[in-house]
Scaffold this active site. Sequence first.
Site, PDB file in Angstrom:
ATOM      1  N   GLY A 237       0.819  -1.208   0.000  1.00 47.94           N
ATOM      2  CA  GLY A 237       0.000   0.000   0.000  1.00 47.94           C
ATOM      3  C   GLY A 237       0.851   1.256   0.000  1.00 47.94           C
ATOM      4  O   GLY A 237       1.929   1.306  -0.608  1.00 47.94           O
ATOM      5  N   SER A 238       0.411   2.252   0.750  1.00 50.21           N
ATOM      6  CA  SER A 238       1.016   3.590   0.669  1.00 50.21           C
ATOM      7  C   SER A 238       2.438   3.641   1.191  1.00 50.21           C
ATOM      8  O   SER A 238       3.182   4.594   0.884  1.00 50.21           O
ATOM      9  CB  SER A 238       0.148   4.595   1.431  1.00 50.21           C
ATOM     10  OG  SER A 238      -1.111   4.725   0.786  1.00 50.21           O
TER      11      SER A 238
END
Length: 780
Positions: A488-489
Amino acid sequence: MSTPRQPPRGSGEGKPAPGPDGRPPARSPRPVRASQPPRPRRADGEPGPDRPKPARSRSAQPKPAQPKPAQPKSAGSKPAAAKPPAAKPAAARPAAAKASAAKSSAARPAAAKPSAARPAAAGRTGAPARVQSRLRSGPGPGPRPRPAARPQPRTIKLADPRKRLRFVTVVLSLVFSVFAGRLVQLQLIDSDALAADANTNRYQVIPLTAERGSITSSDGVALATTVDAYDITADPQMFTPQSTGVPDAPEQAAALLAPILGVSKEQLAADLHTPKTRYKRLATQQTPDAKNQISDLKSALDKKAGSKACAAQKAQLKLPADKGGRTRVDNECANPLAGVFNRETQRRVYPSDGLAANLVGFVNAEGVGAGGLEQQYQAQLAGKDGRSSYAQAGGRLVPTAGGSMDAAVPGTDLRLTVNRDIQWAAQRAITDQVSNAGAEKGYVVVQDVKTGQVLAMATSPGFNPNDLASAKSGQLGNAAVQDAYEPGSTAKLMTMAAVLDTGKATWDTHVTVPNTLQRADRVFHDDVDHETWYLTLAGVLAKSSNIGTIEAAEQLGPTQAEANQVLGGYLQKFGIGRPSGLDFPGETKGILAKPEDWKGSQQYTIPFGQGLSVNALQATSVFSTIANGGVRVAPSVVQGTTSPDGKYTPAPPGAESRVVSEQTAKTLTEMLESVVTDEQGTGGKAAVPGYRVAGKTGTANRVDPKTGRYSGYTASFIGFAPADQPRVTVSCVIQDPVNGHFGGQLCGPVFKQVMEFSLKTLQVPPSGSEAPNLPVDWKP
C-alpha cells in the site's frame, strides 16, 4: 646212620620189596634226621632263631639246584640209598617261612614224619617214598612226586606302571569322547536353537545424541537451550513368549508404561509386537521423573521375578511336558519391563516460553529443527552425533564383553541480534492491538538502521514452543518474513525516491490532484473524496494521495513504458522481489513482475503500492535504507557463533549497496517527517515526544490467500527515529482488522509504543533540533 639200598632201575623202581605174604612191608616211622635235631620253641610258639627259613614265594623262587652227576657203580654193589635234600642254611630262608614251617611241623604228628632210613626212589632226589607209592600204579617208574605245598608269605609289591598307564588312557579317552560328543551336539544338532538363543546376547549399537547448541539473545540470555532428558526404548525380541515365559508380555508392559509416558496402551503394545527388530523407541524426551518411575518399577518386578520359586518355574520351561515341564510361568515370575531401557538424550526447552518463538522456531519430536532459526541452523546447532556399542544379555550390560564409543561433538551456540527487552515490548504491543482490532494477525519488526541487525521480530498470535500441542499450525511460522502482502502507501516512499533521485522533481514541486483520475481501463480515487488538491510533492506523500503519486511516477520517462523501467529498477535496488538476505526458512521474496510485463492498470497501481507484494522485513529495510543515507544494508539476525571449544566468531556484516544519493535520502527524511508532524499528515499518532520521527502510513486492499481475491485491508505504519540522527526503524503490519482499517489509526500507536521503548532501552538521546515542517500544499 645206615641208608637202605635202592633197588636196581627197571624192576619195580621206587617200590619196596614185597614181604613173604606178597604185601608191601609196613612203613616204619620216618626217623629224625641226626643233622636236624628238634629246635627249641619260644614261648609264643614261633621257631627259634636257628630254624631253617621256608622256601621263597613263587615270584622270587631261587634257581633249582643242579643235579649231581651219578657216581659210577661197581659190579655187584648195591646202589646207595638216596640222600634227602640237604637243608638250606637258616639265613637263606626268610623269617616268615621259618614261622610257617615251624607251625606246620608242630601240627604234624611225629609218627608221620618220614624216617631218614626210608629208601628213596632211584632217579628221584628228595621225593618221599610215601608219595611215590601213592602215585605208582604198576611196575615201572612213576611220576616224580611234588613236595608238599607250603603257605605263601605276604609280601609288598610295587604297582605295575603298565596298568596305571592303561587306566589313565581309558579315562582320557572317555573325557575326549564327551568333549567330541558335545561339540557335535553344539555344531550340528543344537546349532539352530543356540543361534536363536545367542540372538538375545549380542552387541547393541546405540546412537549418542550430541548436545544441541543454545540460542541466546544479544545479551547472552538463553532463548533456547538443552536439558537432560531420556528416550524410552525397548527390545521387542525380549517380549516374546520364549523370552518372558508369558504369552502377553507386550500387553502387560503397555499397561504399566501408558500412564507414565502418556502414550496409549494400544500404541505401545503394537510397538512391542515387532520381534524382527531389536530397537524400538517408545517415547522421546521424557523427564528424569518419568525415567525414575520406570526404573523403580522395573527393579521391583525384577526382584520379585528373581525369587527361588520363580527360578524353579523358569527352569521347568526348558523341560518337555512328560518330565514336568511348563509352558509359561506365573505373572509374578515374569518381568514384562525387562526389555525396556532408557537412553540419555536432551530435551529442548525455551526458558522465555513464547518470546521470539516465531523467529527462534522449534524442534520436532526427533530433536531436529522444524521451524525458524532452529531449522535454518540445524547443522550447526545439532553438532555431530556419536555412537556406542555394548554387549547385553537378558537386558543387562555385560561389562567384560567390551564395546566401543565414538564421542558426540556438541553443537554451535548462536547469539542473535535480538534485544530481549525490545522483543518483549514489541510482542506485547502487537498482541494487544491485534486483539483490540479483531484482526487475523499482525507483526512488528525493529531494525538497526546502521548495521541492518534485527533487534526484534514479533508475531501475533504466537505460540509457546514448550507446548506445541496447544499451538495451531498457522501460528508456528514467522509471518513477518513468510507473508507476502501488498504494502500500500508505504511503497510510495520508493516512488518518491526514484523521482527525486532522477531529478524529475523536488520536494516542493507543485502537483495538482483531482478527485479522480482515468488511466488505462480504470478510474483511480484517493481514500477520501475531495475537491482538487494543490499539493507539493512533500504534501502528496504527507496526505498519501494515490492520484498525486501516479502523476509523479509518470515523470520518470517520456513514455509510460520507459517510466515503468526506471521505477522497476529502483524497486529492485530497494530489494523488492528479491530475498532479504536472511535465508530464513519459508521466507518469501515477494512478487514483482518485470517492468515490461506491467500491463493495463497495473503500471499505475504499482507506484502507490498495489500490484506488487513484499514481506514485512523487506518493507522495513526500505525505510532503513533511507535512514542510512540511501545505503541498503542486508538484514541479519545472527550476531555471532560460539564453537564447542568456546571460541566466539562474530558474524560478517551485512552486504551494503547504495540505492539513492545521500541528498535524496535526506530530502525524503524531511518529507516523511511531515507525515507525522503536519496536521494534514496521516501519521500523527506515531509521534514520540522528544524525538523527531519520520514515517509513512499504509492502507491497502488485502488479498485473501485462500481465494486470491481482495478481501479486507492491510493496515501498516513504518518509520524511523530520531529523524535527525536515525538509529532505529520500526514497522507495524496488521492483517484483516475489523475495528478500523487505516494504518495511522491502528499501527500508529503500536509504532509509538515500540519506538519509545526502543530509544530508551538503547539510551538514544532526544533530538536536538525541530522538524523542518515542509509545506504540504500551495495555492494556485
